[in-house]
Design an enzyme around this catalytic site. Structure first.
Site: not given
Length: 275
Positions: A71, A125, A148, A186
């Protein structure tokens, strides 16, 4: 004047816009532009990026990637079919499209739009995750593009790294200027706040941010970017030495006298199973 100095001079002379292009269910693909030239961060999907570029008459000049997850890189190959541009990304992750690999500690110089971004190594991550820091200047306040690693009131799940690595990475990011605007990848803010309130329910800054973030989402607006100043007082993953967070972590773990790393690990593990 050499090329790097010229880029810095041009950066000071133009204004940069940073825009969150939404994708999938909750991703933001950040576009940085000067009204003519653009850079995109973590283009997991090419279609919304291409639509945004076309709507504003922008030409893509570079791609920045923070880590290997689909993503975040899924749209790169399609973008490269349209634009012959450099792709900057982590040196320690197998990403075929990255032709400018970085370990952390380097500076990425982009001529148009003119900018110089510091590369920061932030494993946790994923093992090779990197972030990009753009100092104050043409884009106003300093800007952090952290993929992230850091979220508003949260941090990334530890898929490959250890709690010690992630804590060290977050410490590095938290040491950046308080005014730094945090461009997470996000829109997890409300769910993260719900967990943060379970850890630290009496935190007035957190409760105020809950009200503000709820209003933003109700109005269809993003909660990002946040700021490091706000994260330092609301994000439990940046507050492993705060008495309230320590007490909550020890109560959840059923143990006392946890180290700072132990507090972080307990809170991260708690978040993994929080519903």
């Amino acid at each position: 004047m050499d090329a790097h100095a010229d880029a810095v001079s041009k950066q000071s002379a133009e204004t940069l816009t940073v825009f969150p292009v939404p994708a999938f269910q909750d991703n933001y693909l950040w576009v940085i532009d000067n009204g003519k030239d653009a850079v995109v961060v973590d283009p997991g999907d090419a279609a919304p990026v291409l639509a945004y570029l076309e709507s504003r008459g922008l030409t893509l000049r570079a791609i920045l990637v923070t880590h290997k997850h689909p993503d975040h890189i899924g749209g790169v190959d399609t973008l490269l079919e349209r634009f012959d541009v450099p792709v900057h990304g982590p040196a320690h992750e197998a990403i075929a499209c990255v032709d400018h690999p970085h370990n952390g500690g380097e500076t990425v110089h982009i001529d148009a739009p003119a900018m110089a971004l510091q590369v920061i190594d932030v494993p946790g991550h994923t093992a090779g995750h990197i972030a990009y820091f753009l100092g104050a200047g043409a884009a106003g306040a300093p800007r952090l593009f952290c993929g992230d690693t850091l979220f508003s009131c949260g941090c990334g799940r530890l898929f490959e790294g250890t709690p010690a690595q992630m804590l060290a990475s977050l410490d590095t990011l938290a040491a950046l200027p308080p005014a730094t605007r945090v461009h997470c990848a996000h829109e997890y803010t409300l769910s993260n706040i719900r967990f943060a309130l379970a850890v630290d329910p009496d935190n007035p800054a957190l409760n105020a941010w809950h009200q503000e973030a709820s209003a933003l989402r109700a109005a269809g607006r993003p909660t990002l970017p946040t700021t490091l100043a706000q994260e330092r007082v609301t994000n439990p993953f940046l507050r492993s030495d705060a008495p309230a967070v320590i007490a909550a972590a020890e109560a959840h773990a059923g143990r006392t006298s946890l180290s700072r790393e132990g507090v972080f690990a307990a809170v991260r593990g708690w978040k993994d199973t929080f519903r």
